[in-house]
Structure formats: structure tokens, C-alpha cells
Scaffold this motif. Structure first.
Motif, PDB file in Angstrom:
ATOM      1  N   ARG A  75     -11.794  14.724 -20.899  1.00  0.00           N
ATOM      2  CA  ARG A  75     -12.248  14.866 -19.515  1.00  0.00           C
ATOM      3  C   ARG A  75     -13.491  14.009 -19.286  1.00  0.00           C
ATOM      4  N   GLY A  76     -14.435  14.073 -20.242  1.00  0.00           N
ATOM      5  CA  GLY A  76     -15.650  13.284 -20.133  1.00  0.00           C
ATOM      6  C   GLY A  76     -15.383  11.789 -20.183  1.00  0.00           C
ATOM      7  N   VAL A  77     -14.385  11.383 -20.963  1.00  0.00           N
ATOM      8  CA  VAL A  77     -14.009   9.967 -21.015  1.00  0.00           C
ATOM      9  C   VAL A  77     -13.447   9.521 -19.673  1.00  0.00           C
ATOM     10  N   PHE A  78     -12.660  10.387 -19.048  1.00  0.00           N
ATOM     11  CA  PHE A  78     -11.973   9.993 -17.816  1.00  0.00           C
ATOM     12  C   PHE A  78     -12.919   9.940 -16.620  1.00  0.00           C
ATOM     13  N   VAL A  79     -13.834  10.918 -16.505  1.00  0.00           N
ATOM     14  CA  VAL A  79     -14.751  10.935 -15.362  1.00  0.00           C
ATOM     15  C   VAL A  79     -15.671   9.716 -15.445  1.00  0.00           C
ATOM     16  N   GLY A  80     -15.682   8.919 -14.404  1.00  0.00           N
ATOM     17  CA  GLY A  80     -16.483   7.703 -14.393  1.00  0.00           C
ATOM     18  C   GLY A  80     -15.759   6.479 -14.914  1.00  0.00           C
ATOM     19  N   SER A  81     -14.462   6.579 -15.188  1.00  0.00           N
ATOM     20  CA  SER A  81     -13.708   5.439 -15.722  1.00  0.00           C
ATOM     21  C   SER A  81     -13.215   4.499 -14.629  1.00  0.00           C
ATOM     22  N   GLU A  82     -13.533   4.786 -13.388  1.00  0.00           N
ATOM     23  CA  GLU A  82     -13.307   3.879 -12.256  1.00  0.00           C
ATOM     24  C   GLU A  82     -11.841   3.495 -12.058  1.00  0.00           C
ATOM     25  N   GLY A  83     -10.946   4.438 -12.309  1.00  0.00           N
ATOM     26  CA  GLY A  83      -9.535   4.171 -12.057  1.00  0.00           C
ATOM     27  C   GLY A  83      -8.870   3.273 -13.066  1.00  0.00           C
ATOM     28  N   THR A  84      -9.530   3.010 -14.194  1.00  0.00           N
ATOM     29  CA  THR A  84      -8.948   2.116 -15.195  1.00  0.00           C
ATOM     30  C   THR A  84      -8.114   2.848 -16.238  1.00  0.00           C
ATOM     31  N   LEU A  85      -8.173   4.185 -16.264  1.00  0.00           N
ATOM     32  CA  LEU A  85      -7.440   4.957 -17.266  1.00  0.00           C
ATOM     33  C   LEU A  85      -6.277   5.744 -16.688  1.00  0.00           C
ATOM     34  N   GLY A  86      -6.207   5.859 -15.392  1.00  0.00           N
ATOM     35  CA  GLY A  86      -5.159   6.637 -14.757  1.00  0.00           C
ATOM     36  C   GLY A  86      -5.594   7.092 -13.381  1.00  0.00           C
ATOM     37  N   ILE A  87      -4.773   7.955 -12.780  1.00  0.00           N
ATOM     38  CA  ILE A  87      -5.001   8.409 -11.408  1.00  0.00           C
ATOM     39  C   ILE A  87      -5.143   9.921 -11.398  1.00  0.00           C
ATOM     40  N   VAL A  88      -6.244  10.413 -10.901  1.00  0.00           N
ATOM     41  CA  VAL A  88      -6.456  11.854 -10.823  1.00  0.00           C
ATOM     42  C   VAL A  88      -5.673  12.411  -9.627  1.00  0.00           C
ATOM     43  N   THR A  89      -4.939  13.498  -9.855  1.00  0.00           N
ATOM     44  CA  THR A  89      -4.144  14.095  -8.784  1.00  0.00           C
ATOM     45  C   THR A  89      -4.533  15.536  -8.488  1.00  0.00           C
ATOM     46  N   LYS A  90      -5.396  16.114  -9.324  1.00  0.00           N
ATOM     47  CA  LYS A  90      -5.895  17.473  -9.078  1.00  0.00           C
ATOM     48  C   LYS A  90      -7.165  17.639  -9.894  1.00  0.00           C
TER      49      LYS A  90
ATOM     50  N   VAL B  21       0.858  -1.187   0.000  1.00  0.00           N
ATOM     51  CA  VAL B  21       0.000   0.000   0.000  1.00  0.00           C
ATOM     52  C   VAL B  21       0.890   1.232   0.000  1.00  0.00           C
ATOM     53  N   ALA B  22       0.764   2.050  -1.052  1.00  0.00           N
ATOM     54  CA  ALA B  22       1.530   3.291  -1.164  1.00  0.00           C
ATOM     55  C   ALA B  22       0.653   4.466  -0.762  1.00  0.00           C
ATOM     56  N   LEU B  23       1.226   5.404  -0.007  1.00  0.00           N
ATOM     57  CA  LEU B  23       0.505   6.585   0.473  1.00  0.00           C
ATOM     58  C   LEU B  23       1.227   7.855   0.022  1.00  0.00           C
ATOM     59  N   PRO B  24       1.155   8.182  -1.260  1.00  0.00           N
ATOM     60  CA  PRO B  24       1.860   9.370  -1.763  1.00  0.00           C
ATOM     61  C   PRO B  24       1.251  10.648  -1.205  1.00  0.00           C
ATOM     62  N   GLU B  25       2.074  11.709  -1.139  1.00  0.00           N
ATOM     63  CA  GLU B  25       1.615  12.989  -0.594  1.00  0.00           C
ATOM     64  C   GLU B  25       1.565  14.093  -1.641  1.00  0.00           C
ATOM     65  N   ASP B  26       2.058  13.833  -2.843  1.00  0.00           N
ATOM     66  CA  ASP B  26       1.979  14.832  -3.915  1.00  0.00           C
ATOM     67  C   ASP B  26       2.068  14.125  -5.256  1.00  0.00           C
ATOM     68  N   VAL B  27       1.886  14.904  -6.331  1.00  0.00           N
ATOM     69  CA  VAL B  27       1.840  14.312  -7.656  1.00  0.00           C
ATOM     70  C   VAL B  27       3.182  13.699  -8.046  1.00  0.00           C
ATOM     71  N   GLN B  28       4.292  14.282  -7.590  1.00  0.00           N
ATOM     72  CA  GLN B  28       5.596  13.714  -7.927  1.00  0.00           C
ATOM     73  C   GLN B  28       5.750  12.303  -7.353  1.00  0.00           C
ATOM     74  N   GLN B  29       5.228  12.093  -6.141  1.00  0.00           N
ATOM     75  CA  GLN B  29       5.306  10.754  -5.560  1.00  0.00           C
ATOM     76  C   GLN B  29       4.372   9.781  -6.279  1.00  0.00           C
ATOM     77  N   VAL B  30       3.214  10.264  -6.703  1.00  0.00           N
ATOM     78  CA  VAL B  30       2.325   9.398  -7.486  1.00  0.00           C
ATOM     79  C   VAL B  30       3.023   8.966  -8.770  1.00  0.00           C
ATOM     80  N   VAL B  31       3.657   9.919  -9.454  1.00  0.00           N
ATOM     81  CA  VAL B  31       4.387   9.603 -10.680  1.00  0.00           C
ATOM     82  C   VAL B  31       5.471   8.570 -10.400  1.00  0.00           C
TER      83      VAL B  31
END
Length: 486
Positions: free
Chosen positions: A194-209, A46-56
Motif C-alpha cells: 500500500r505504501g509503495v502504491f500511494v504516491g506512485s503517480e499512476g505508474t504502477l496501476g489504477i486505483v478503483t476503491k 479517452v475512456a470513461l469507465p463507470e465501475d471496476v469491471q469496465q476499468v479491467v
């Protein structure tokens, strides 16, 4: 621990430190499920990143080692969308909770994904603004999770879902690239990624902002609770109001079983012997609101309301909504476990569908409580069961799936706002053709060609549907406290 995971553990420890990476089994087990506790898998890390650089950094490390990853918000989802992968990394975004910018003049706010839904409205209240989508879990659910599931809430009838209020997203793609989807306005030029990504349930990437659209507080709000002898009668009142051209901010329904649980939990003043309760709220200019409210009251009476309670003030209104939004948690007073579904049906078939669900519950020997967004036909039937009884748990899972597929047969859909996740993936062919699913999978592959981002979700696969783990059942010795699950 597999070699790839061990190598990844060492790399992520250097990136996140001991505090940012959970490796002990007891710590990882905390994340074994989301709000759908019937399915449980302990993640490898389990990773607990604190900013976008850590997510990357985490995403790129997973890519190098060929390890699956699963994004997770607050874990309140109800379709198994954040169910971990046993050989993968769960990326929990709960520490990314900064409010980046409040732009009151343009009615916008930019936040990190760990900011809660309710926190957004609190942050802009001084500007007489608010954020419209309001899931029942809004006090704890995160904006990142709302984006992933395209969450709605009680007021989605008038104001729409998350996708209608997201202007832009900063997203980390499965290869670690950071992209901006959308723009400062809802209708940005070009393809609507944006419309494609919203509702994609984490299958297309990770939202950071996320940049969100805010609304002005309405001038007036009027709320009532109308009691009816049955859900069918309440459904007729809903149809009559919509047919009259009235668009309330919210129309919610609870059957008697749900009323019993909610009233015991919240003491909101619901009538315990009512067959169904309808909560109707209107907002807008005072004169318009008052005129429409008179029509709603009349139509409820004409369709068999046995009593009508009108909220006297804001505190009374808050109490009514506290009772409604406590519904899922309140079910613990009736049953230790439940499956909740999220099917959508045409409003005109509410009574017919609810009657069929009652018949199916009797046939299965189980209780089903109904609490839902009646205004847009978004059902939330809760199938109550005891997980300690394996045979009952199996019947509950089967009934839950059958109810979801029943909604499709009524001309509706498998999900309105909870998503497909792991729970309904194998039911997708009841709603979509093989060609439909193939096109969706091609879109997913454009973002994630290796299929490592939240695998085994949304799409039916032979492995997933042929080897479904079924509802979690504790071993008798575990229930007795003699052993722990490893």
C-alpha cells in the motif's frame, strides 16, 4: 489513426458504448493537460469507465493491443502527472464517484476514486468526523488523484499526507488483475505494498476503491494571521515556533505578490502592504490550544510581526482559508500563465532560499510569487509568464526547473506533494544516484514489466529528456482565432 488504436477503438466502443469513449478530436482535447497547462498532448482515445469491471476491460484491451494508458482523476495535478500519451488511452475515473461504505464506529470510509476530497468530510460530518488531508483544490480534486500524488495540504504539518490516512486500495494492475493492497488497519502485516502504491503517480496501476482513515473533530481551533516586513522575518518566526516545541495544525506563508492576488480574489482581509503573511492554526483540547496559541502570538511578536489578526469565529477562519486556498487560481489576476514548483527545503533555510529565488527571478526578468506550507518547508513558487511570448515561456520553464533543483542543493527534495510527473522527471538525477533510480525502476517493472502504465513520467529517459516538448506555445494564427490546433 494507427491500426492498433483503430482496433482498440472498436473494442472499447463495444465495452463502454459511445458515451463511455471519446474519439472526436474536440472532445479529446479537453483532456490535453492537467493543472500544469504548460505541457499539452491530445490523447488518441479517452475512456470513461463507470465501475471496476469496465476499468479491467479497458486495461486488458490496452495490454492486448500494446497501447499505453494514462490514469486521470480530476486533472488538478500540477506536475504533468496526468499528461496524456499521444498514441495511448487516457482513462478518466471521474464517473466512479460512489461512497461505498461509511464505518463511523471504526472511523473509516470507503470510496471510489472519483469522489472529491471535500466530499469525504461532508459525508461523515454528522458523525463528528473528518478527513485530514486538505489540498487547496480539495473542492474539486479526487481521492484517486490524491492517492496517486500522495497529496498533502495546509494541515499536513500535524496530520501528515495522504499515505498516513489510506488504509487499503483496490488496484487494477497493468495486466488487468485486480488486487487489494493494505487492510483495515494502517500497519497491515507483510510487505507495505500500500505504501509503495500511494504516491506512485499512476505508474504502477489504477486505483478503483480506497479505504480512508477518519479523525474526530478537534475540541477547539484557533487561527491567526501575522504580518511581517519580509518573508525572511516570517521564516524566522516559523523556526522559533517549531524550536519551542509547538506543532501547529498548519503554518502557511504568502509573500506580498501572493497577498495582492489573493486579496483581490477573495477579499479575506489580508494586509496589502505586508511583506509577508503567516497563517498559523492550532487545534486540540481547548486548554492546550489556548496555551500554545498564546506562545505562538508571543513568538511572532518577538520575531518582528507588524500586526496580528486573530480569527473571531468560524466564519472569519473560513474566510482566511478561502483567501489562502484561492492562491493558485488568483494568480490569473497577475499573469495569464504560470509554472508552479513544489520543492522542499529545511525550515531553517527558508529565508536564505527565498532570497536566492528572488535573485534568480531578477536575473531571468520574471516575477515569482511565493505561497507555501512554511511549517514543513514545502515551497510553492509560482513563476509568472505569458505563453504568447515564446522566449518568455522558455525562460519561465528554465527558471522553474532551476528553482526545483535549487531546493535539492539546499538539502531538500524536488517535490513535497505535487509529484514528479513529466515536469521534474529530467531533474531526478540531481536528487538520486543512477543506482537509486535503477532500484526504483525495478520496483516499477515488478508491477508493470512492459512500461505501458503512465509512461514518460517520474523517471528520466533519453527520449523524454532529449525530446522534451517544452511549454506549449500557440501559433499566432491560433491566438488570433484564425485556425484551430489539430
Amino acid at each position: 489513426m494507427p491500426m492498433a488504436i483503430e482496433d482498440l477503438r472498436q473494442e472499447l466502443t463495444g465495452l463502454l458504448g459511445d458515451r463511455g469513449l471519446l474519439t472526436e478530436w474536440t472532445q479529446r482535447r479537453t483532456y490535453e493537460s492537467d493543472g500544469l497547462t504548460g505541457y499539452r498532448i491530445v490523447p488518441a482515445l479517452v475512456a470513461l469507465p463507470e465501475d471496476v469491471q469496465q476499468v479491467v476491460g479497458v486495461v486488458r484491451a490496452c495490454a492486448r493491443h500494446g497501447v499505453p494508458l494514462v490514469p486521470r482523476g480530476a486533472g488538478t495535478g500540477l506536475s504533468g502527472g496526468a499528461l496524456p500519451h499521444a498514441d495511448g488511452v487516457l482513462i478518466a475515473l471521474s464517473r466512479m464517484r460512489r461512497i461505498v461504505e461509511v464505518d463511523a464506529a471504526n472511523q473509516r470510509i470507503t470510496v471510489e476514486p472519483g469522489v472529491t476530497n471535500a466530499q469525504v468530510s461532508r459525508a461523515v460530518a454528522e458523525h463528528d468526523l473528518y478527513y485530514a488531508p486538505d489540498p487547496s483544490s480539495q473542492v474539486v480534486c479526487s481521492i484517486g488523484g490524491n492517492v496517486a500524488e500522495n497529496s498533502g495540504g495546509a494541515h499536513c504539518l500535524k496530520y501528515g499526507f495522504t499515505t498516513h490516512h489510506v488504509l487499503a486500495c483496490e488496484v487494477v494492475l497493468p495486466d488487468g488483475e485486480v488486487v487489494e493492497l493494505g487492510g483495515p488497519t494502517l500497519d497491515a502485516p507483510g510487505y507495505d505494498l500500500r505504501g509503495v502504491f500511494v504516491g506512485s503517480e499512476g505508474t504502477l496501476g489504477i486505483v478503483t476503491k480506497v479505504s480512508l482513515r477518519l479523525l474526530r473533530r478537534p475540541d477547539a481551533v484557533r487561527t491567526l494571521v501575522a504580518d511581517f516586513p519580509s518573508p525572511s522575518a516570517a521564516g524566522d518566526a516559523v523556526s522559533a515556533n517549531i524550536a519551542a516545541g509547538i506543532v501547529p495544525a498548519a503554518v502557511e506563508m504568502m509573500d506580498n505578490l501572493a497577498i495582492q492576488a489573493c486579496e483581490a480574489d477573495a477579499h479575506a482581509g489580508f494586509t496589502l502592504d505586508a511583506g509577508a503573511a503567516l497563517i498559523v492554526e492550532l487545534d486540540g483540547p481547548a486548554a492546550e490550544c489556548d496555551a500554545a496559541f498564546a506562545d505562538v502570538t508571543r513568538l511572532c511578536n518577538e520575531n518582528g510581526a507588524t500586526s496580528i489578526r486573530i480569527a473571531g469565529d468560524a466564519s472569519d477562519r473560513d474566510l482566511i482559508w478561502k483567501g489562502r486556498k484561492a492562491a493558485f487560481a488568483a494568480m490569473g489576476r497577475l499573469s495569464p500563465d504560470y509554472f508552479v514548483q513544489d520543492g522542499v527545503i529545511p525550515r531553517t533555510r527558508l529565508g536564505e532560499c527565498l532570497a536566492r529565488i528572488d535573485e534568480m527571478a531578477v536575473e531571468a526578468g520574471l516575477r515569482v510569487a511565493n505561497v507555501f506550507h512554511a511549517g514543513d518547508g514545502n515551497l510553492h513558487p509560482l513563476v509568472l509568464y505569458t505563453a504568447a511570448d515564446p522566449e518568455q515561456a522558455e525562460r519561465a520553464e528554465t527558471l522553474s526547473r532551476q528553482i526545483a533543483e535549487l531546493c535539492v542543493s539546499f538539502g531538500g527534495s524536488l517535490s513535497g506533494e505535487h509529484g514528479i510527473g513529466a515536469d521534474k522527471a529530467c531533474s531526478m538525477p540531481t536528487m538520486f544516484t543512477a543506482d537509486d533510480l535503477a532500484v526504483m525502476d525495478r520496483v516499477r517493472a515488478a508491477f508493470d514489466p512492459h512500461g505501458r502504465c503512465n509512461p514518460d513520467k517520474v523517471f528520466p529517459t533519453p527520449r523524454l529528456c532529449g525530446e522534451r516538448p517544452g511549454p506549449y506555445r500557440p501559433h499566432p494564427l491560433e491566438s488570433a482565432g484564425v485556425i484551430e490546433r489539430m
